[in-house]
Enzyme design. Structure first.
Site, mmCIF file in Angstrom:
data_model
loop_
_atom_site.group_PDB
_atom_site.id
_atom_site.type_symbol
_atom_site.label_atom_id
_atom_site.label_comp_id
_atom_site.label_asym_id
_atom_site.label_seq_id
_atom_site.Cartn_x
_atom_site.Cartn_y
_atom_site.Cartn_z
ATOM 1 C CE LYS A 14 -7.297 -36.863 70.417
ATOM 2 N NZ LYS A 14 -6.392 -38.201 70.436
ATOM 3 N NE ARG A 89 -7.340 -39.890 76.959
ATOM 4 C CZ ARG A 89 -6.575 -38.457 76.076
ATOM 5 N NH1 ARG A 89 -7.581 -37.612 75.893
ATOM 6 N NH2 ARG A 89 -5.277 -38.963 75.396
ATOM 7 N NE ARG A 128 1.902 -34.104 71.395
ATOM 8 C CZ ARG A 128 1.241 -34.769 71.612
ATOM 9 N NH1 ARG A 128 -0.174 -33.874 70.400
ATOM 10 N NH2 ARG A 128 0.458 -35.441 71.975
ATOM 11 N NE ARG A 134 1.158 -33.199 75.463
ATOM 12 C CZ ARG A 134 0.011 -34.076 75.288
ATOM 13 N NH1 ARG A 134 -0.261 -33.082 74.089
ATOM 14 N NH2 ARG A 134 -0.889 -35.019 74.948
ATOM 15 N NE ARG A 146 -0.219 -39.837 75.753
ATOM 16 C CZ ARG A 146 0.635 -39.022 75.122
ATOM 17 N NH1 ARG A 146 1.935 -38.972 75.510
ATOM 18 N NH2 ARG A 146 0.040 -38.336 74.673
HETATM 19 P P1 ADP Z 1 -2.833 -37.169 73.671
HETATM 20 O O1 ADP Z 1 -4.183 -36.889 72.888
HETATM 21 O O2 ADP Z 1 -1.721 -37.077 72.859
HETATM 22 O O3 ADP Z 1 -3.051 -38.596 74.524
HETATM 23 P P2 ADP Z 1 -4.625 -35.116 75.567
HETATM 24 O O4 ADP Z 1 -3.667 -34.083 75.623
HETATM 25 O O5 ADP Z 1 -5.729 -35.190 74.980
HETATM 26 O O6 ADP Z 1 -2.975 -36.141 74.955
HETATM 27 O O7 ADP Z 1 -4.860 -35.799 77.045
HETATM 28 C C1 ADP Z 1 -2.515 -35.445 77.860
HETATM 29 C C2 ADP Z 1 -3.395 -36.824 79.232
HETATM 30 O O8 ADP Z 1 -4.188 -34.991 80.040
HETATM 31 C C3 ADP Z 1 -3.956 -37.839 79.013
HETATM 32 O O9 ADP Z 1 -2.691 -38.932 78.919
HETATM 33 C C4 ADP Z 1 -4.247 -38.263 80.878
HETATM 34 O O10 ADP Z 1 -3.602 -38.346 81.592
HETATM 35 C C5 ADP Z 1 -5.185 -36.408 80.963
HETATM 36 N N1 ADP Z 1 -7.031 -36.873 79.912
HETATM 37 C C6 ADP Z 1 -7.077 -35.645 79.144
HETATM 38 N N2 ADP Z 1 -8.620 -35.850 78.363
HETATM 39 C C7 ADP Z 1 -8.967 -37.271 79.577
HETATM 40 C C8 ADP Z 1 -10.243 -37.911 79.687
HETATM 41 N N3 ADP Z 1 -11.180 -37.567 79.152
HETATM 42 N N4 ADP Z 1 -10.340 -38.725 80.673
HETATM 43 C C9 ADP Z 1 -9.187 -38.837 81.533
HETATM 44 N N5 ADP Z 1 -7.820 -38.902 80.947
HETATM 45 C C10 ADP Z 1 -7.745 -37.345 80.689
#
Ligand code: ADP
Length: 190
Positions: A14, A89, A128, A134, A146
């Site tokens: 994404k 999400r 990654r 990260r 996750r």
């Molecule tokens: P990825 O898509 O690789 O899982 P992101 O950078 O989108 O990583 O998100 C990393 C973390 O940030 C998630 O695992 C969560 O803990 C938090 N997070 C991000 N976006 C949301 C959301 N919309 N609602 C709740 N938690 C979120």
């Protein structure tokens, strides 16, 4: 406004694809993961609150995410549109987003869902973790959490947009440029 939800499991690409789309369509990139990491780096209260959830691979509570997104939308009401990356999400977040947009006479134009097999996701996330540092990409157990959170809490968001006739799936495996082209074709149909 062109308002796109770029959807998919962790590691689907994404963030990478968002970069290409914002350049091509001049949209504001609203990545909740990036926003939380920025707060974390700056040591804000919001960042401190989010860190525990992120480190465990769990979702940050809806009300926190929703108010952060609302602030960001209000900052950019003059934009050509938004690309929402990593948000919504949960179905609750999707409903809140619809309400927020309706309040400003706006709407989601459509969702683009990147589909990637689980084995490929795990491989990409571990890679990654080695290069980006990260914390949430560095161990298999966190990655599993996750992916499970995605299946349980996030995948119903696709059905939410499907029921509005806004769901579009794309194969997220292949060259970055080839995937970008497919995404553009979908966006051009909105
Ligand atoms: P990825 O898509 O690789 O899982 P992101 O950078 O989108 O990583 O998100 C990393 C973390 O940030 C998630 O695992 C969560 O803990 C938090 N997070 C991000 N976006 C949301 C959301 N919309 N609602 C709740 N938690 C979120």
């Amino acid at each position: 406004m062109l308002n796109i939800v770029l959807f998919g499991p962790p590691g689907a690409g994404k963030g990478t694809q968002s970069e290409n789309i914002i350049n091509k369509y001049a949209l504001v990139h609203l990545s909740t993961g990036d926003l939380f990491r920025m707060h974390l780096d700056e040591g804000t209260e919001l960042g401190k609150m989010a860190q525990g959830f992120m480190d465990q691979g769990k979702l940050v509570p809806d009300h926190v995410v929703i108010s952060m997104v609302e602030d960001k939308i209000k900052e950019h009401l003059d934009a050509r549109g938004f690309i929402f990356d990593g948000f919504p999400r949960t179905v609750n977040q999707a409903e809140a987003l619809d309400k927020m947009l309706t309040n400003h006479n706006l709407a989601i134009s459509g969702m683009v869902a990147l589909q990637v097999p689980e084995a490929e996701l795990r491989k990409r996330l571990l890679l990654r973790g080695q290069t980006s540092g990260r914390a949430d990409d560095q161990n298999e157990e966190k990655i599993s959490t996750r992916i499970k959170v995605y299946e349980d809490e996030t995948s119903p968001v696709a059905d939410y947009y499907q029921s509005q006739g806004k769901f579009n799936a794309i194969e997220g495996v292949g060259s970055i440029d080839a995937i970008s082209e497919q995404i553009s074709a979908v966006i051009d149909s909105f």
